[in-house]
Motif scaffolding. Structure first.
Motif, PDB file in Angstrom:
ATOM      1  N   GLN A   1       4.606   3.912  -7.284  1.00  0.00           N
ATOM      2  CA  GLN A   1       5.930   3.416  -7.640  1.00  0.00           C
ATOM      3  C   GLN A   1       5.861   1.945  -8.022  1.00  0.00           C
ATOM      4  O   GLN A   1       4.975   1.216  -7.592  1.00  0.00           O
ATOM      5  N   ILE A   2       6.843   1.537  -8.801  1.00  0.00           N
ATOM      6  CA  ILE A   2       6.972   0.125  -9.156  1.00  0.00           C
ATOM      7  C   ILE A   2       7.294  -0.651  -7.884  1.00  0.00           C
ATOM      8  O   ILE A   2       8.051  -0.188  -7.034  1.00  0.00           O
ATOM      9  N   ILE A   3       6.722  -1.826  -7.769  1.00  0.00           N
ATOM     10  CA  ILE A   3       6.867  -2.605  -6.548  1.00  0.00           C
ATOM     11  C   ILE A   3       7.659  -3.876  -6.828  1.00  0.00           C
ATOM     12  O   ILE A   3       7.297  -4.671  -7.688  1.00  0.00           O
ATOM     13  N   ASN A   4       8.766  -4.038  -6.121  1.00  0.00           N
ATOM     14  CA  ASN A   4       9.555  -5.262  -6.139  1.00  0.00           C
ATOM     15  C   ASN A   4       9.628  -5.749  -4.698  1.00  0.00           C
ATOM     16  O   ASN A   4       9.877  -4.964  -3.791  1.00  0.00           O
ATOM     17  N   ILE A   5       9.421  -7.035  -4.498  1.00  0.00           N
ATOM     18  CA  ILE A   5       9.418  -7.583  -3.146  1.00  0.00           C
ATOM     19  C   ILE A   5      10.482  -8.659  -3.042  1.00  0.00           C
ATOM     20  O   ILE A   5      10.595  -9.522  -3.906  1.00  0.00           O
TER      21      ILE A   5
ATOM     22  N   CYS B   1       0.830  -1.216   0.000  1.00  0.00           N
ATOM     23  CA  CYS B   1       0.000   0.000   0.000  1.00  0.00           C
ATOM     24  C   CYS B   1       0.861   1.261   0.000  1.00  0.00           C
ATOM     25  O   CYS B   1       0.487   2.267  -0.615  1.00  0.00           O
ATOM     26  N   ALA B   2       2.014   1.220   0.670  1.00  0.00           N
ATOM     27  CA  ALA B   2       2.908   2.382   0.685  1.00  0.00           C
ATOM     28  C   ALA B   2       3.386   2.705  -0.720  1.00  0.00           C
ATOM     29  O   ALA B   2       3.353   3.862  -1.156  1.00  0.00           O
ATOM     30  N   TYR B   3       3.825   1.698  -1.446  1.00  0.00           N
ATOM     31  CA  TYR B   3       4.314   1.923  -2.804  1.00  0.00           C
ATOM     32  C   TYR B   3       3.178   2.297  -3.741  1.00  0.00           C
ATOM     33  O   TYR B   3       3.345   3.108  -4.641  1.00  0.00           O
ATOM     34  N   LYS B   4       2.011   1.705  -3.504  1.00  0.00           N
ATOM     35  CA  LYS B   4       0.852   2.030  -4.342  1.00  0.00           C
ATOM     36  C   LYS B   4       0.465   3.497  -4.171  1.00  0.00           C
ATOM     37  O   LYS B   4       0.181   4.190  -5.146  1.00  0.00           O
ATOM     38  N   GLN B   5       0.473   4.002  -2.921  1.00  0.00           N
ATOM     39  CA  GLN B   5       0.153   5.410  -2.660  1.00  0.00           C
ATOM     40  C   GLN B   5       1.106   6.330  -3.400  1.00  0.00           C
ATOM     41  O   GLN B   5       0.720   7.413  -3.834  1.00  0.00           O
ATOM     42  N   LEU B   6       2.348   5.903  -3.528  1.00  0.00           N
ATOM     43  CA  LEU B   6       3.364   6.719  -4.186  1.00  0.00           C
ATOM     44  C   LEU B   6       3.452   6.455  -5.685  1.00  0.00           C
ATOM     45  O   LEU B   6       4.280   7.045  -6.366  1.00  0.00           O
TER      46      LEU B   6
END
Length: 153
Positions: free
Chosen positions: A141-145, A134-139
């Motif tokens: 940004q591309i998400i890599n885990i 959710c933090a990356y989605k709010q920003l």
């Protein structure tokens, strides 16, 4: 946002750091005593955040304080030559509901990311990854885990 509202700060003094070698990871981590004098976290590149949230675990977890157990092993590792400044922000307080915890994870992570600090979450159950997402989605940004565990559940 004030970090102290969300976190129980961890001091490396809780782990016997006198046993660490001078070039160990734990000997070079900024703890809260230093952070409270630098609330903007200036100069910090990576922030460690421990989780004890296990209410939605898909398997039985016997240790709610697993973040501190990880710290004991992590702090004893040899430090790499890279001199990134790392701060241990402590353990996130569990919310009244699991969704409250997810929201707190998202808020803290998004604030850290905005100031170019990489949040590294240790402990807790896998479902807490949703808060990070959710933090990356709010920003936007591309998400890599990267998930380090013996099993993916």
């Amino acid at each position: 946002m004030s970090l102290k509202d969300y976190l129980d700060f961890f001091s490396p003094a809780v782990i016997n750091t006198s046993d660490f070698l001078q070039d160990s990871f734990g000997a070079h981590i900024t703890d809260f005593d230093s952070i409270k004098n630098n609330p903007a976290l200036e100069g910090i590149s990576i922030a460690l955040i421990g989780l004890s949230e296990i209410r939605n675990a898909s398997y039985k977890i016997s240790e709610a304080n697993c973040a501190d157990l990880v710290r004991q092993k992590l702090y004893a590792l040899k430090r790499h030559q890279n001199r990134l400044a790392i701060a241990d922000l402590g353990n996130l307080k569990n919310g009244n509901t699991v969704q409250d915890t997810y929201a707190a994870i998202a808020m803290i992570c998004s604030e850290l990311i905005r100031v170019q600090i990489v949040p590294v979450i240790i402990g807790g159950s896998h479902d807490n990854t949703f808060g990070q997402y959710c933090a990356y989605k709010q920003l936007a940004q591309i998400i890599n885990i990267a998930n380090v565990d013996s099993v993916f559940d």
